[in-house]
Design an enzyme around this catalytic site. Sequence first.
Site, PDB file in Angstrom:
ATOM      1  N   HIS A   1       0.837  -1.209   0.000  1.00  0.00           N
ATOM      2  CA  HIS A   1       0.000   0.000   0.000  1.00  0.00           C
ATOM      3  C   HIS A   1       0.881   1.271   0.000  1.00  0.00           C
ATOM      4  O   HIS A   1       0.927   1.997   0.989  1.00  0.00           O
ATOM      5  CB  HIS A   1      -0.874  -0.056   1.253  1.00  0.00           C
ATOM      6  CG  HIS A   1      -2.067   0.829   1.246  1.00  0.00           C
ATOM      7  ND1 HIS A   1      -1.991   2.205   1.239  1.00  0.00           N
ATOM      8  CD2 HIS A   1      -3.392   0.552   1.269  1.00  0.00           C
ATOM      9  CE1 HIS A   1      -3.210   2.715   1.262  1.00  0.00           C
ATOM     10  NE2 HIS A   1      -4.071   1.745   1.274  1.00  0.00           N
TER      11      HIS A   1
ATOM     12  N   GLU B   1      -0.579   1.075  -5.601  1.00  0.00           N
ATOM     13  CA  GLU B   1      -0.234  -0.118  -4.814  1.00  0.00           C
ATOM     14  C   GLU B   1      -0.252  -1.399  -5.647  1.00  0.00           C
ATOM     15  O   GLU B   1      -1.325  -1.796  -6.127  1.00  0.00           O
ATOM     16  CB  GLU B   1      -1.262  -0.271  -3.691  1.00  0.00           C
ATOM     17  CG  GLU B   1      -1.622   0.995  -2.967  1.00  0.00           C
ATOM     18  CD  GLU B   1      -2.973   0.935  -2.272  1.00  0.00           C
ATOM     19  OE1 GLU B   1      -3.431  -0.191  -1.967  1.00  0.00           O
ATOM     20  OE2 GLU B   1      -3.580   1.994  -2.061  1.00  0.00           O
TER      21      GLU B   1
HETATM   22  O1  TA6 Z   1      -6.025   1.321  -0.847  1.00  0.00           O
HETATM   23  C1  TA6 Z   1      -7.231   1.980  -0.832  1.00  0.00           C
HETATM   24  C2  TA6 Z   1      -8.012   1.648   0.443  1.00  0.00           C
HETATM   25  O2  TA6 Z   1      -8.533   0.349   0.400  1.00  0.00           O
HETATM   26  C3  TA6 Z   1      -9.107   2.707   0.608  1.00  0.00           C
HETATM   27  O3  TA6 Z   1     -10.379   2.145   0.420  1.00  0.00           O
HETATM   28  C4  TA6 Z   1      -8.884   3.242   2.015  1.00  0.00           C
HETATM   29  O4  TA6 Z   1      -9.641   2.485   2.951  1.00  0.00           O
HETATM   30  C5  TA6 Z   1      -7.376   3.026   2.169  1.00  0.00           C
HETATM   31  O5  TA6 Z   1      -7.157   1.744   1.603  1.00  0.00           O
HETATM   32  C6  TA6 Z   1      -6.828   3.178   3.567  1.00  0.00           C
HETATM   33  O6  TA6 Z   1      -7.279   2.153   4.403  1.00  0.00           O
HETATM   34  P1  TA6 Z   1      -6.832   2.209   5.969  1.00  0.00           P
HETATM   35  O7  TA6 Z   1      -7.405   0.970   6.585  1.00  0.00           O
HETATM   36  O8  TA6 Z   1      -5.331   2.236   5.998  1.00  0.00           O
HETATM   37  O9  TA6 Z   1      -7.402   3.496   6.496  1.00  0.00           O
END
Ligand code: TA6
Length: 336
Positions: free
Chosen positions: A185, A289
């Site tokens: 991520h 990501e």
């Molecule tokens: O990568 C995108 C995502 O899935 C978004 O939907 C948002 O939830 C982000 O990840 C961040 O998630 P987190 O659990 O780190 O707040």
Amino acid sequence: MSVPVNDDAVAEKKPSVELNKDSNGFDVVILKDRRGFSAQVHLYGGQVTSWKNERGEELLFMSSKALFKPPKAIRGGIPICFPQFSNLGLIEQHGFARNSFWSIDPDPSPPLATSDDQAVVDLILKLGDEDKTKLDKTKTDKAKAWNFSFEFRLRVTLGPHGELGLTARVRNVDTKPFTFMVALHTYFSVSDISEVRVEGLETLDYLDNLQNRERFTEQGDALTFESEVDRIYLNAPTKIAIIDHELKRTFVLKKDGFSDAVVWNPWERKAKAMVDLADDEYKHMLCVEPAVIEKPITLKPGEEWKGRHKISTVYSSYHSGQLDPMKVLESLGSFG
Ligand code: TA6
């Protein structure tokens, strides 16, 4: 107190690896390459939390309100989403790897090829029967929902030209098959999200998280940002470019083993609702990501999956439209 692992290397300005402690007293590994690039990896989450160029400029985004201790995942750098992406299954959002404590792998087996040109650290997160008791109660309950014995090895490399590499390997050490999703991520630091475009995802299909994961097809030109974006691009190419016009900097991402690519910016409203992100910080971040989401991976006992993610920076004196990023991508050759 920092304890150089190979102190003679530091004296000769060779790549170096140093074990240190952060302000919470948690272990953090500092990598330096001979060009003066540096990277930082927190054992909490097995997470790269910094990647700086030779001028000390931070290339990854880290929220000013990030929490560096359980149970919250660190908001920035490269959190590892495993064994689940998003809140699709039985366990917590993005799985438990990013808020577990990893260890330095004393014996990466089989050893991956290393070189004197790179600073390297090998981390491991494993959940065998004997490890389950180490998880706190809530974690154990959640882990029960995904109750398999696995070994997740992460190799982080820096250099020889400042590039940051992550090699992820997941091995099934259980007696039954298991299925998982995974994503690195990655939060990139950008000057201003409205000055950024992404090349390489044109014409792909994507699932839109803002529209109940409905499937759409991307238009024929670069991705730009004027509002919240939260998309899973399917069958994404090996190379993707993030062009920052303001900084005249292009991030080049090369991946293999990861079929999909997620693109996310929370924009103003979502940013305001996030306790570990300052209200205006959405302007200075973009997540792209490498991921395996649409078609999760199933491993039989003894089988191992491997995925690689390499990011580098290209600076240029171009003005908008003068740099053809696809030429940049082609000039970088294949994965290597
Ligand atoms: O990568 C995108 C995502 O899935 C978004 O939907 C948002 O939830 C982000 O990840 C961040 O998630 P987190 O659990 O780190 O707040």
